[in-house]
Design an enzyme around this catalytic site. Sequence first.
Site, short mmCIF file in Angstrom:
data_model
loop_
_atom_site.label_atom_id
_atom_site.label_comp_id
_atom_site.label_asym_id
_atom_site.label_seq_id
_atom_site.Cartn_x
_atom_site.Cartn_y
_atom_site.Cartn_z
CB CYS A 1 56.37 87.01 89.78
SG CYS A 1 56.94 87.94 88.35
CG HIS B 1 53.61 92.04 91.18
ND1 HIS B 1 53.98 91.61 89.94
CD2 HIS B 1 53.82 93.36 91.19
CE1 HIS B 1 54.40 92.64 89.24
NE2 HIS B 1 54.31 93.72 89.97
NE ARG C 1 60.28 93.06 82.65
CZ ARG C 1 60.93 92.03 83.21
NH1 ARG C 1 62.03 91.58 82.66
NH2 ARG C 1 60.47 91.46 84.29
#
Lengths: 249, 458
Positions: A93, A194, A127
């Site tokens: 990330c 993740h 996002r």
Amino acid sequence: MKIVVGHLYPEYLNIYADRGNIAVLARRAAWRGHELEVRPISAGAAIEPGVHDLLYIGGGQDREQALVAHDLAGKRDQVLAAAAGGAAVLAVCGGYQLLGRFYRFADGEELPGVGLFPLHTIAGERRMIGDVLLEVELEPDERRTIAGFENHAGRTKLDEGAEPLGRVVAGFGNDGESGAEGCRVGRALGTYLHGPLLPRNPWLADWLLAQALAHRSGGEPPSFAELDDGLEREAHAVSARRARARGGR
Amino acid sequence: MRVPLPLPALAAAARAAGALSRVAGAGGGTTLPGKLLWKLDPGAVSKLAGRLPQGVAVLSATNGKTTTAAMTAAILEPRARLAHNSAGANLVSGVASTLLAANGAELGLFEVDEAALPEVTRLVRPRVLCLSNLFRDQLDRYGELELIAERWRSLVRQLPEEVRLVVNGDDPQLGALVAERPGAVVFGVDDPSQARSGGLQHAADSKHCVRCGAPYTFHAAYVGHLGDYECPACGHRRPPLELAARSIELHGLDGASFDLHAPEGTQRIRLRLPGLYNVYNALAAAALSRALGASLDEIAAGLERFAAAFGRFERIAIGDRRLLMLLIKNPAGANEAIRTLVAGGGPSLALVALNDAIADGKDVSWIWDVDFEPLLDGLGRVVVTGDRAAELALRFKYAGFDPGAIEVLPDLEQGLDRALAATPAGGELVLLPTYTAMLALRRIVSRRGHVPQYWQAA
């Protein structure tokens, strides 16, 4: 054998359960009779040459990421030397973005990157959040899947000819349109995934451990005996199902 | 084009829809009437709130909203008839539904979701706004902690002059708001004997100065990053406390007590809820109630009466066994629940339930940031359940727990029955569920006749 992991900025970049990744590496190494030693590399500290078999850098919130970006850019040559010397790298990330060439905010301001991965990242409006499923082939003819969760506003663009970590089966990936996710340069892997990444993708943890052992021994990556990964497979299956239900990009 | 109906007609139609939802078995109907009202006439929420003669109080936090609001209600109930969203429906729709259902209410008391706070505040125009803490929560839903903090800062800047702001000064993000809002009421803990010995825990969030980015020095860290902080670089520090908890005593799982210090005096507070985090909840409730006119005596009496908000340290008798339910929803809250359990001796068996619906957080990575490890020493067996049971199993496996002692039963009812069967008669089963798992498990035990439905209990 002892495996030394250099964990970059654990006090700043630790948001998406990075210690889950470290725990998986440590246990799976121990189950094979190896010892994983994790050494934090903090702001201001140098990466000593040849010491680390694996460098790990995790994700942070924008604020934390900006705080470490300049320090990391100062370690540029040290990171590049470690990777060129055969150390494995896992960047997740925010850490993945920072190992690219630069991160550009919406107002045009830029955070400098390390340039290990041939890519850059530009802040986006929306996002990209949700489960992701990838198809990867780290070794010739060994097709595998990676299941994880992504949450990023940055759009990452790989340079022409750069090798992604994998192909997006479901989810957004690097930029939501190229179908590519992550980046690979030799033993260095960068990804947005993740969840954390390694518990539900134990084969990837084993691949990284094998690369780290190869760095330590100077030889070839060893092959490991299988472990009982029933729970891991179950968790992978649930995550993969979530990604598929979410559909394409 | 929309033809506006008169408010009473709208309200009646929306209420009827809620009743229908309950009859049809679709759930508590705690948000449906509000959603309808909101769709039919967005101005109706403001009109309904404006009719409350004593006005409205709003509180928000990542952790402890429901408990803090319920504590505040216990303090204020003798003073006023409340419109209170006690079942935790804390978006605009839940607030609207509560307003609809609250005939004859005098004072509005609303816990509000962190992200929904600016909109709800704009609609209901509170007299008092209490901001209690900000922790990393469901990043998939909210983006990032900093984003919420920025929205709160801009909300505070735009607050009308007459609104009383009440903040937890121990949270650096909130303490910094005091500079923008002189006259804000600041509360916090002032008892270094309760500070965490190991310093900040792994999941602590606001570790770096909100002004300059340097790491804070914590003179005392109490819960996550809540504490007495000071920036060695720029000098930003915890503001002076108007209300403080001192001489805190934690009595295992049985309760806690502390001295509530205020400019007008000191009052010993006895809580039937355990843990330092409930001291924070009680402090927030005390500060909020006091801003609404409650005396220290009323505050002490109300907090002493208070038992538990539903699903938050709730004990439910199931035949000759008991269920002890502690909601977990993010690392900071879960860590405190575990810390409290361990202080009370720690269970030998636990049922842990992880769902990943929107209300739980679709990203389950947060469970890896929870310190489950202190629980493992005394634990002989764990039953994991819920949609992401396998992920929980991995969390325990990689913490070093014997995989043979982990039972994976994704179906909640099966998980509950297995864990109950393993609980000795007369014993207590510790249950740590996420939000939707808590609701579903509560529904299961209520169907079996052990607890009232929450919309009836409230």
